[in-house]
Design a protein around this motif. Structure first.
Motif, PDB file in Angstrom:
ATOM      1  N   GLU A  76      43.584  24.522  -0.500  1.00  0.00           N
ATOM      2  CA  GLU A  76      44.386  23.322  -0.267  1.00  0.00           C
ATOM      3  C   GLU A  76      45.505  23.248  -1.300  1.00  0.00           C
ATOM      4  O   GLU A  76      45.251  23.255  -2.499  1.00  0.00           O
ATOM      5  N   LEU A  77      46.748  23.135  -0.805  1.00  0.00           N
ATOM      6  CA  LEU A  77      47.918  23.114  -1.685  1.00  0.00           C
ATOM      7  C   LEU A  77      48.771  21.884  -1.372  1.00  0.00           C
ATOM      8  O   LEU A  77      49.183  21.667  -0.239  1.00  0.00           O
ATOM      9  N   ASP A  78      49.019  21.079  -2.405  1.00  0.00           N
ATOM     10  CA  ASP A  78      49.826  19.869  -2.257  1.00  0.00           C
ATOM     11  C   ASP A  78      51.001  19.927  -3.231  1.00  0.00           C
ATOM     12  O   ASP A  78      50.817  19.834  -4.438  1.00  0.00           O
ATOM     13  N   ILE A  79      52.197  20.115  -2.690  1.00  0.00           N
ATOM     14  CA  ILE A  79      53.395  20.098  -3.531  1.00  0.00           C
ATOM     15  C   ILE A  79      54.347  19.010  -3.041  1.00  0.00           C
ATOM     16  O   ILE A  79      55.559  19.196  -2.955  1.00  0.00           O
ATOM     17  N   SER A  80      53.755  17.869  -2.703  1.00  0.00           N
ATOM     18  CA  SER A  80      54.535  16.732  -2.234  1.00  0.00           C
ATOM     19  C   SER A  80      55.506  16.269  -3.313  1.00  0.00           C
ATOM     20  O   SER A  80      55.259  16.402  -4.504  1.00  0.00           O
ATOM     21  N   THR A 106      44.060  26.314   4.131  1.00  0.00           N
ATOM     22  CA  THR A 106      43.706  25.505   5.295  1.00  0.00           C
ATOM     23  C   THR A 106      44.478  24.187   5.322  1.00  0.00           C
ATOM     24  O   THR A 106      44.559  23.539   6.367  1.00  0.00           O
ATOM     25  N   SER A 107      45.035  23.791   4.180  1.00  0.00           N
ATOM     26  CA  SER A 107      45.779  22.532   4.106  1.00  0.00           C
ATOM     27  C   SER A 107      46.984  22.693   3.193  1.00  0.00           C
ATOM     28  O   SER A 107      46.854  23.181   2.068  1.00  0.00           O
ATOM     29  N   SER A 130      45.602  30.612   8.523  1.00  0.00           N
ATOM     30  CA  SER A 130      44.346  29.856   8.567  1.00  0.00           C
ATOM     31  C   SER A 130      44.581  28.345   8.506  1.00  0.00           C
ATOM     32  O   SER A 130      43.627  27.568   8.448  1.00  0.00           O
ATOM     33  N   LEU A 131      45.835  27.941   8.531  1.00  0.00           N
ATOM     34  CA  LEU A 131      46.193  26.538   8.326  1.00  0.00           C
ATOM     35  C   LEU A 131      45.585  25.624   9.389  1.00  0.00           C
ATOM     36  O   LEU A 131      45.669  25.894  10.582  1.00  0.00           O
ATOM     37  N   HIS A 155      44.892  27.672  14.399  1.00  0.00           N
ATOM     38  CA  HIS A 155      43.775  26.791  14.038  1.00  0.00           C
ATOM     39  C   HIS A 155      44.231  25.376  13.662  1.00  0.00           C
ATOM     40  O   HIS A 155      43.406  24.552  13.266  1.00  0.00           O
ATOM     41  N   LEU A 156      45.519  25.090  13.799  1.00  0.00           N
ATOM     42  CA  LEU A 156      46.067  23.804  13.367  1.00  0.00           C
ATOM     43  C   LEU A 156      45.406  22.641  14.100  1.00  0.00           C
ATOM     44  O   LEU A 156      45.330  22.622  15.327  1.00  0.00           O
ATOM     45  N   LYS A 157      44.921  21.656  13.313  1.00  0.00           N
ATOM     46  CA  LYS A 157      44.252  20.483  13.872  1.00  0.00           C
ATOM     47  C   LYS A 157      45.088  19.207  13.722  1.00  0.00           C
ATOM     48  O   LYS A 157      44.976  18.298  14.546  1.00  0.00           O
ATOM     49  N   SER A 158      45.871  19.124  12.660  1.00  0.00           N
ATOM     50  CA  SER A 158      46.691  17.926  12.454  1.00  0.00           C
ATOM     51  C   SER A 158      48.004  18.289  11.790  1.00  0.00           C
ATOM     52  O   SER A 158      48.064  19.227  10.981  1.00  0.00           O
TER      53      SER A 158
END
Length: 228
Positions: A76-80, A106-107, A130-131, A155-158
Motif C-alpha cells: 500500500e502506497l500513499d503519496i497524497s 494493491t493500493s 495487482s492493484l 483486479h481493480l475493485k475501487s
C-alpha cells in the motif's frame, strides 16, 4: 577499552524489527546515519514495510522513489498531496514504477497530485498489475490514464476520480467494461452526464457510483432498465 553499548549487541533482525516501528521518515534518516549497522537495519526495516504513507510529509521525486525502492514488501502506497505541498512529478512516478515492489501494490493513492499528468500515471499503472484500490482524485488525468488502468489492472475493485474534470464518458465506459471486478467508483466533481452513470449501470448493475444523492436515483433507474 570502551564497553560495547547494549543496543549494539542486538542481532540485525531484532534491530530491523525495532526500526520498522518508526513512522517518521526524518527519524529513519537520522537513524540511518548513526553507523553502518544502523544504516543496514533501516534498509531491512523498509524492506519489511507493507505500507508507506507520505501524506503530511514534504517529499520530492528523489526522496520518495528512494524509499519505495527499498520497500520490497510494499503493498500500500500513499503519496497524497499534503498541506506542505508534495512535489512529486511524472519523473517521480517513473522512478517509482521501476521499484521491485510495484507489481505487488494493491493500493495506491495519488490524491491531489497536481504536478502529475497522464505520462507519469501510465508509466506507474502499467506495472502495477495487482492493484485493487486506486485514488487518483484531484488530478488532471484524462481518458489516456483510464485506458491504461482498464488494460493493466484486472483486479481493480475501487477507484476515486474525485474532481477529475478531464475524463469523459468514453473513458469511464472503457474502465467499467474492462475492469470486471470494479465495485465502486467515485465520480464527484466530474463533468460527465447522469445518462453516463445510468449507462455504466447497464454494464455493471452492482456498481456503486459515489457520491450518493445524485439528481436522480441511478440505482433505482438501473433496476427498471431491461436486462441486456
Amino acid at each position: 577499552m570502551e564497553e560495547e553499548a547494549e543496543i549494539d549487541r542486538l542481532p540485525m533482525d531484532l534491530l530491523a524489527y525495532i526500526l520498522v516501528m518508526i513512522t517518521s521518515f526524518t527519524d529513519l534518516a537520522q537513524a540511518s546515519g548513526v553507523c553502518r549497522k544502523w544504516k543496514q537495519g533501516v534498509k531491512q526495516a523498509l524492506a519489511r514495510r507493507h505500507t508507506l504513507s507520505f501524506a503530511g510529509c514534504k517529499m520530492d521525486d528523489e526522496s520518495t522513489s528512494r524509499l519505495v525502492r527499498h520497500a520490497y514488501s510494499l503493498e500500500e502506497l500513499d503519496i497524497s498531496r499534503s498541506r506542505w505541498g508534495c512535489q512529486i512529478t511524472d519523473n517521480g512516478l517513473y522512478q517509482i514504477s521501476l521499484a521491485k515492489c510495484v507489481s505487488n501494490l494493491t493500493s495506491v493513492s495519488l490524491w491531489g497530485m497536481t504536478g502529475i499528468t497522464d505520462k507519469g500515471v501510465v508509466q506507474l499503472i502499467t506495472r502495477a498489475n495487482s492493484l485493487k484500490h486506486l485514488n487518483i482524485g484531484g488530478t488532471f488525468i484524462t481518458d489516456e490514464s483510464l485506458s491504461a488502468i482498464a488494460h493493466s489492472c484486472p483486479h481493480l475493485k475501487s477507484i476515486v476520480l474525485w474532481s477529475c474534470r478531464h475524463v469523459t464518458e468514453s473513458g469511464l465506459f472503457v474502465l467499467v467494461n474492462k475492469c470486471r471486478k470494479l465495485g465502486s467508483i467515485n465520480v464527484w466533481g466530474t463533468r460527465v452526464s447522469l445518462d453516463c452513470f445510468i449507462g455504466l449501470l447497464t454494464i455493471r448493475p452492482a456498481l456503486q457510483i459515489k457520491p450518493q444523492g445524485l439528481p436522480l436515483n441511478v440505482g433505482a433507474v438501473a433496476t427498471m432498465l431491461p436486462v441486456v
